[in-house]
Scaffold this motif. Sequence first.
Motif, PDB file in Angstrom:
ATOM      1  N   ARG A  13     -25.911 -15.348  42.602  1.00  0.00           N
ATOM      2  CA  ARG A  13     -25.704 -14.023  42.003  1.00  0.00           C
ATOM      3  C   ARG A  13     -26.470 -13.010  42.839  1.00  0.00           C
ATOM      4  N   LEU A  14     -25.730 -12.059  43.408  1.00  0.00           N
ATOM      5  CA  LEU A  14     -26.334 -11.018  44.237  1.00  0.00           C
ATOM      6  C   LEU A  14     -25.711  -9.666  43.895  1.00  0.00           C
ATOM      7  N   ARG A  15     -26.397  -8.618  44.301  1.00  0.00           N
ATOM      8  CA  ARG A  15     -25.857  -7.267  44.116  1.00  0.00           C
ATOM      9  C   ARG A  15     -25.067  -6.850  45.355  1.00  0.00           C
ATOM     10  N   ASP A  16     -23.985  -6.091  45.091  1.00  0.00           N
ATOM     11  CA  ASP A  16     -23.177  -5.592  46.195  1.00  0.00           C
ATOM     12  C   ASP A  16     -23.671  -4.213  46.644  1.00  0.00           C
ATOM     13  N   GLN A  17     -22.947  -3.602  47.563  1.00  0.00           N
ATOM     14  CA  GLN A  17     -23.345  -2.320  48.136  1.00  0.00           C
ATOM     15  C   GLN A  17     -23.376  -1.195  47.108  1.00  0.00           C
ATOM     16  N   ASN A  18     -22.714  -1.383  45.981  1.00  0.00           N
ATOM     17  CA  ASN A  18     -22.710  -0.361  44.928  1.00  0.00           C
ATOM     18  C   ASN A  18     -23.652  -0.681  43.776  1.00  0.00           C
ATOM     19  N   ASP A  26     -17.910 -16.391  38.574  1.00  0.00           N
ATOM     20  CA  ASP A  26     -16.809 -15.573  38.070  1.00  0.00           C
ATOM     21  C   ASP A  26     -15.554 -15.671  38.940  1.00  0.00           C
ATOM     22  N   HIS A  27     -15.687 -16.216  40.133  1.00  0.00           N
ATOM     23  CA  HIS A  27     -14.570 -16.214  41.074  1.00  0.00           C
ATOM     24  C   HIS A  27     -13.947 -17.589  41.310  1.00  0.00           C
ATOM     25  N   ILE A  28     -14.610 -18.629  40.846  1.00  0.00           N
ATOM     26  CA  ILE A  28     -14.043 -19.974  40.970  1.00  0.00           C
ATOM     27  C   ILE A  28     -12.810 -20.056  40.073  1.00  0.00           C
ATOM     28  N   GLY A  29     -11.753 -20.629  40.610  1.00  0.00           N
ATOM     29  CA  GLY A  29     -10.516 -20.761  39.856  1.00  0.00           C
ATOM     30  C   GLY A  29      -9.602 -19.550  39.969  1.00  0.00           C
ATOM     31  N   GLN A  30     -10.098 -18.468  40.564  1.00  0.00           N
ATOM     32  CA  GLN A  30      -9.302 -17.244  40.683  1.00  0.00           C
ATOM     33  C   GLN A  30      -8.448 -17.238  41.948  1.00  0.00           C
ATOM     34  N   ARG A  31      -9.126 -17.396  43.092  1.00  0.00           N
ATOM     35  CA  ARG A  31      -8.454 -17.365  44.391  1.00  0.00           C
ATOM     36  C   ARG A  31      -9.429 -17.869  45.451  1.00  0.00           C
ATOM     37  N   PRO A  32      -8.933 -18.202  46.635  1.00  0.00           N
ATOM     38  CA  PRO A  32      -9.841 -18.619  47.711  1.00  0.00           C
ATOM     39  C   PRO A  32     -10.766 -17.466  48.109  1.00  0.00           C
ATOM     40  N   ILE A  33     -11.927 -17.831  48.633  1.00  0.00           N
ATOM     41  CA  ILE A  33     -12.913 -16.842  49.059  1.00  0.00           C
ATOM     42  C   ILE A  33     -13.263 -17.088  50.522  1.00  0.00           C
ATOM     43  N   VAL A  34     -13.249 -16.021  51.307  1.00  0.00           N
ATOM     44  CA  VAL A  34     -13.762 -16.061  52.670  1.00  0.00           C
ATOM     45  C   VAL A  34     -15.135 -15.412  52.597  1.00  0.00           C
ATOM     46  N   LEU A  35     -16.161 -16.211  52.830  1.00  0.00           N
ATOM     47  CA  LEU A  35     -17.540 -15.767  52.703  1.00  0.00           C
ATOM     48  C   LEU A  35     -18.174 -15.833  54.084  1.00  0.00           C
ATOM     49  N   GLY A  64      -3.692 -14.052  49.375  1.00  0.00           N
ATOM     50  CA  GLY A  64      -4.336 -14.342  48.094  1.00  0.00           C
ATOM     51  C   GLY A  64      -5.829 -14.565  48.146  1.00  0.00           C
ATOM     52  N   ALA A  65      -6.472 -14.224  49.242  1.00  0.00           N
ATOM     53  CA  ALA A  65      -7.909 -14.497  49.392  1.00  0.00           C
ATOM     54  C   ALA A  65      -8.768 -13.256  49.168  1.00  0.00           C
ATOM     55  N   MET A  66     -10.006 -13.520  48.807  1.00  0.00           N
ATOM     56  CA  MET A  66     -11.031 -12.490  48.660  1.00  0.00           C
ATOM     57  C   MET A  66     -11.964 -12.599  49.861  1.00  0.00           C
ATOM     58  N   VAL A  67     -12.415 -11.468  50.396  1.00  0.00           N
ATOM     59  CA  VAL A  67     -13.334 -11.442  51.535  1.00  0.00           C
ATOM     60  C   VAL A  67     -14.677 -10.886  51.059  1.00  0.00           C
ATOM     61  N   VAL A  68     -15.765 -11.584  51.433  1.00  0.00           N
ATOM     62  CA  VAL A  68     -17.109 -11.181  51.032  1.00  0.00           C
ATOM     63  C   VAL A  68     -18.054 -11.374  52.215  1.00  0.00           C
ATOM     64  N   VAL A 120     -14.814 -20.832  54.169  1.00  0.00           N
ATOM     65  CA  VAL A 120     -13.652 -20.606  53.313  1.00  0.00           C
ATOM     66  C   VAL A 120     -13.811 -21.576  52.157  1.00  0.00           C
ATOM     67  N   ILE A 121     -13.743 -21.023  50.961  1.00  0.00           N
ATOM     68  CA  ILE A 121     -13.883 -21.800  49.729  1.00  0.00           C
ATOM     69  C   ILE A 121     -12.556 -21.730  48.998  1.00  0.00           C
ATOM     70  N   ASP A 122     -12.019 -22.881  48.634  1.00  0.00           N
ATOM     71  CA  ASP A 122     -10.731 -22.861  47.932  1.00  0.00           C
ATOM     72  C   ASP A 122     -10.927 -22.482  46.469  1.00  0.00           C
ATOM     73  N   LYS A 123      -9.820 -22.397  45.735  1.00  0.00           N
ATOM     74  CA  LYS A 123      -9.888 -21.959  44.332  1.00  0.00           C
ATOM     75  C   LYS A 123     -10.765 -22.857  43.471  1.00  0.00           C
ATOM     76  N   THR A 124     -10.913 -24.115  43.841  1.00  0.00           N
ATOM     77  CA  THR A 124     -11.709 -25.048  43.039  1.00  0.00           C
ATOM     78  C   THR A 124     -13.203 -24.956  43.339  1.00  0.00           C
ATOM     79  N   GLY A 125     -13.561 -24.172  44.369  1.00  0.00           N
ATOM     80  CA  GLY A 125     -14.971 -24.049  44.740  1.00  0.00           C
ATOM     81  C   GLY A 125     -15.391 -24.995  45.842  1.00  0.00           C
ATOM     82  N   CYS A 126     -14.431 -25.634  46.487  1.00  0.00           N
ATOM     83  CA  CYS A 126     -14.713 -26.588  47.557  1.00  0.00           C
ATOM     84  C   CYS A 126     -14.695 -25.880  48.915  1.00  0.00           C
ATOM     85  N   VAL A 127     -15.697 -26.176  49.737  1.00  0.00           N
ATOM     86  CA  VAL A 127     -15.743 -25.617  51.089  1.00  0.00           C
ATOM     87  C   VAL A 127     -14.680 -26.322  51.933  1.00  0.00           C
ATOM     88  N   VAL A 128     -13.734 -25.552  52.458  1.00  0.00           N
ATOM     89  CA  VAL A 128     -12.667 -26.120  53.288  1.00  0.00           C
ATOM     90  C   VAL A 128     -12.799 -25.695  54.753  1.00  0.00           C
TER      91      VAL A 128
END
Length: 160
Positions: A13-18, A26-35, A64-68, A120-128
Amino acid sequence: MGLAVGSTMPDFRLRDQNGNWFDSKDHIGQRPIVLFFYPKDFTPGCTAEVCSFRDHFEDFTDAGAMVVGISSDSQRSHRYFARRHRLPFVLLSDPKKLVRRKFKVSNRFMSLLPGRETFVIDKTGCVVLSFEALQASGHVKHALKIIKKIQENESLSPEV
């Protein structure tokens, strides 16, 4: 090298630029994440890297991915950096480098520079994908290739 492929994304849990909280749960199960972890706002290599993610942002979101992005810079620095370069994605502030340690991103160049690594983390939270390179180039290309494979596999899987 950071977390291995097949590992589960650590909770953080971290704070963003805003100043908003970003909770990984909150993002697991939603969509893949590029971190992607990068060393420092406003440096030439890091600016090139984040602008490359910016320039391909629509490719990631269309797939369908989120970039962080994450660095140890302050929320204020991230806010100016995001405005200056019109970054459409979240930048997270990790001043104590706690999340960097959870992802096992180590320092480089005689331990003087924070590591540069993309996951890259898939929707299940696994590092791919775990891609590490001191140079800023290559991160977007590798991440986008994996995201497109994930998208193809989801479109081929039968509906439940």
